[in-house]
Design a protein around this motif. Sequence first.
Motif, PDB file in Angstrom:
ATOM      1  N   ASP A  53      10.201   0.523 -16.631  1.00  0.00           N
ATOM      2  CA  ASP A  53      10.468   0.911 -15.036  1.00  0.00           C
ATOM      3  C   ASP A  53      11.333   0.002 -14.489  1.00  0.00           C
ATOM      4  O   ASP A  53      11.532  -0.090 -13.049  1.00  0.00           O
ATOM      5  CB  ASP A  53       9.371   1.209 -14.365  1.00  0.00           C
ATOM      6  N   THR A  54      11.666  -1.178 -15.095  1.00  0.00           N
ATOM      7  CA  THR A  54      12.432  -2.296 -14.415  1.00  0.00           C
ATOM      8  C   THR A  54      13.702  -2.795 -15.044  1.00  0.00           C
ATOM      9  O   THR A  54      13.547  -2.831 -16.413  1.00  0.00           O
ATOM     10  CB  THR A  54      11.552  -3.724 -14.313  1.00  0.00           C
ATOM     11  N   THR A  55      14.714  -2.748 -14.376  1.00  0.00           N
ATOM     12  CA  THR A  55      15.999  -3.470 -14.958  1.00  0.00           C
ATOM     13  C   THR A  55      16.480  -4.863 -14.050  1.00  0.00           C
ATOM     14  O   THR A  55      16.224  -4.496 -12.792  1.00  0.00           O
ATOM     15  CB  THR A  55      17.084  -2.467 -14.823  1.00  0.00           C
ATOM     16  N   ILE A  56      16.764  -5.855 -14.757  1.00  0.00           N
ATOM     17  CA  ILE A  56      17.220  -7.148 -14.043  1.00  0.00           C
ATOM     18  C   ILE A  56      18.348  -7.481 -14.604  1.00  0.00           C
ATOM     19  O   ILE A  56      18.611  -7.803 -15.963  1.00  0.00           O
ATOM     20  CB  ILE A  56      16.165  -8.239 -14.426  1.00  0.00           C
ATOM     21  N   TYR A  57      19.282  -7.513 -13.994  1.00  0.00           N
ATOM     22  CA  TYR A  57      20.594  -8.140 -14.374  1.00  0.00           C
ATOM     23  C   TYR A  57      20.710  -9.462 -14.216  1.00  0.00           C
ATOM     24  O   TYR A  57      20.311 -10.063 -13.099  1.00  0.00           O
ATOM     25  CB  TYR A  57      21.940  -7.477 -13.583  1.00  0.00           C
ATOM     26  N   LEU A  58      21.410 -10.374 -14.971  1.00  0.00           N
ATOM     27  CA  LEU A  58      21.494 -11.841 -14.863  1.00  0.00           C
ATOM     28  C   LEU A  58      23.094 -11.955 -14.884  1.00  0.00           C
ATOM     29  O   LEU A  58      23.712 -11.698 -15.824  1.00  0.00           O
ATOM     30  CB  LEU A  58      20.921 -12.400 -16.193  1.00  0.00           C
ATOM     31  N   GLN A  93       7.415 -12.108 -14.820  1.00  0.00           N
ATOM     32  CA  GLN A  93       6.593 -11.653 -13.887  1.00  0.00           C
ATOM     33  C   GLN A  93       6.953 -10.567 -13.148  1.00  0.00           C
ATOM     34  O   GLN A  93       6.335  -9.571 -12.969  1.00  0.00           O
ATOM     35  CB  GLN A  93       6.057 -12.683 -12.985  1.00  0.00           C
ATOM     36  N   ARG A  94       8.521 -10.810 -12.857  1.00  0.00           N
ATOM     37  CA  ARG A  94       9.123  -9.552 -11.941  1.00  0.00           C
ATOM     38  C   ARG A  94       9.142  -8.340 -12.885  1.00  0.00           C
ATOM     39  O   ARG A  94       9.350  -7.077 -12.254  1.00  0.00           O
ATOM     40  CB  ARG A  94      10.555  -9.910 -11.606  1.00  0.00           C
ATOM     41  N   LEU A  95       9.161  -8.426 -14.177  1.00  0.00           N
ATOM     42  CA  LEU A  95       9.253  -6.902 -15.069  1.00  0.00           C
ATOM     43  C   LEU A  95       7.806  -6.206 -14.521  1.00  0.00           C
ATOM     44  O   LEU A  95       7.998  -5.218 -15.096  1.00  0.00           O
ATOM     45  CB  LEU A  95       9.319  -7.496 -16.584  1.00  0.00           C
ATOM     46  N   ASP A  96       6.772  -6.812 -14.143  1.00  0.00           N
ATOM     47  CA  ASP A  96       5.749  -5.968 -13.649  1.00  0.00           C
ATOM     48  C   ASP A  96       5.942  -4.978 -12.663  1.00  0.00           C
ATOM     49  O   ASP A  96       5.052  -4.046 -12.277  1.00  0.00           O
ATOM     50  CB  ASP A  96       4.586  -7.081 -13.470  1.00  0.00           C
ATOM     51  N   VAL A 127      16.903  -5.344  -9.929  1.00  0.00           N
ATOM     52  CA  VAL A 127      17.248  -6.544  -9.484  1.00  0.00           C
ATOM     53  C   VAL A 127      18.506  -7.102  -9.879  1.00  0.00           C
ATOM     54  O   VAL A 127      18.538  -7.139 -11.196  1.00  0.00           O
ATOM     55  CB  VAL A 127      15.957  -7.469  -9.815  1.00  0.00           C
ATOM     56  N   PHE A 128      19.389  -7.663  -9.012  1.00  0.00           N
ATOM     57  CA  PHE A 128      20.479  -8.566  -9.704  1.00  0.00           C
ATOM     58  C   PHE A 128      20.327  -9.830  -9.412  1.00  0.00           C
ATOM     59  O   PHE A 128      20.246 -10.281  -7.996  1.00  0.00           O
ATOM     60  CB  PHE A 128      21.595  -7.909  -8.817  1.00  0.00           C
ATOM     61  N   ILE A 129      19.954 -10.605 -10.257  1.00  0.00           N
ATOM     62  CA  ILE A 129      20.004 -12.191 -10.199  1.00  0.00           C
ATOM     63  C   ILE A 129      21.069 -12.861 -10.423  1.00  0.00           C
ATOM     64  O   ILE A 129      21.903 -12.530 -11.556  1.00  0.00           O
ATOM     65  CB  ILE A 129      18.859 -12.800 -10.987  1.00  0.00           C
TER      66      ILE A 129
END
Length: 304
Positions: free
Chosen positions: A48-53, A265-268, A273-275
């Motif tokens: 349920d989480t997507t983080i772009y780097l 931790q943010r995946l929890d 999120v766009f980092i």
Amino acid sequence: MKWPNFRWLAPALMLLGGCALAQPVSARSVTARSTYAAPALWTVKDADTTIYLFGTVHVLKPGIDWFKGGIKSAFDRSDELVLEIVEPEDPSALASTMAGTALARDGVKLSDRLNAEERARYQSAMAANGLPWQAFEMFNPWMAGMALSVQPLEKLGYKADLGAEKVLSAAAKASGKKIGALETVEQQLGYFAGLPMAQQVKFLTTTIEGLPDMDREFASLVKHWQGGEPDKLAAEMNESLEATPELARVLLIQRNANWAKWIKQRLDQPGTVFIAVGAGHLAGKDSVQDQLKALGVSSVRVKQ
């Protein structure tokens, strides 16, 4: 004692740190002719989480069209933008923080830390770049080293308000996205302030020695960034850091490890999120991706 080679460190600061002595962002510059750019982008995902780097360059020349395609789509899909730091709205607040951190507590004038030859070259370099050396006398050498790492790029046509963080921040504000940070301004400045005095002096003097090559070297780094070539970028940028393990640990490795823990931790939390951090942190050995892998978290390069 064998001193590390800081030749690449001055231009690499634009790919490692967010405090770029920059001016506030204005409207994004638009030019009729633009240069193709496709910087690298990665994703970290769970159910349920997507983080772009995304790796950034803090100053760029007009006409580099990078905020489009897959990068723009990923940003638009994101609920939140996370940067290395969030600069104060008032530029004078950032300047005040920098000045306070860089103030020499022992009362020794900056020029008195240099021998006669170094002092002459330092004062000449400052004058050539429109920086009054007298105004830096109360500061520690890293402050002048940072100034001489940034000011020449402005003379070469690089613009702070075209830097990736500035463009992304402006877009996030315009679309109402939340903006967060991985570090504080004080933390980031502390990495430089914590360097031993001898290394600060060497950083300053070697930055001066590298000024004639700055245009070519920084242009090469930007070319690799534009082309989405993190391995080539790392090979050039990390040259000086590999020669000094302590500096690499402070400016690169430990920060990457901290950010990887933050990402895990943010995946929890659900969401997208766009980092955006300096491109050097997402390139080569001990990158954020390597640190994530050590934590059991995989990252995937986004095809563009």
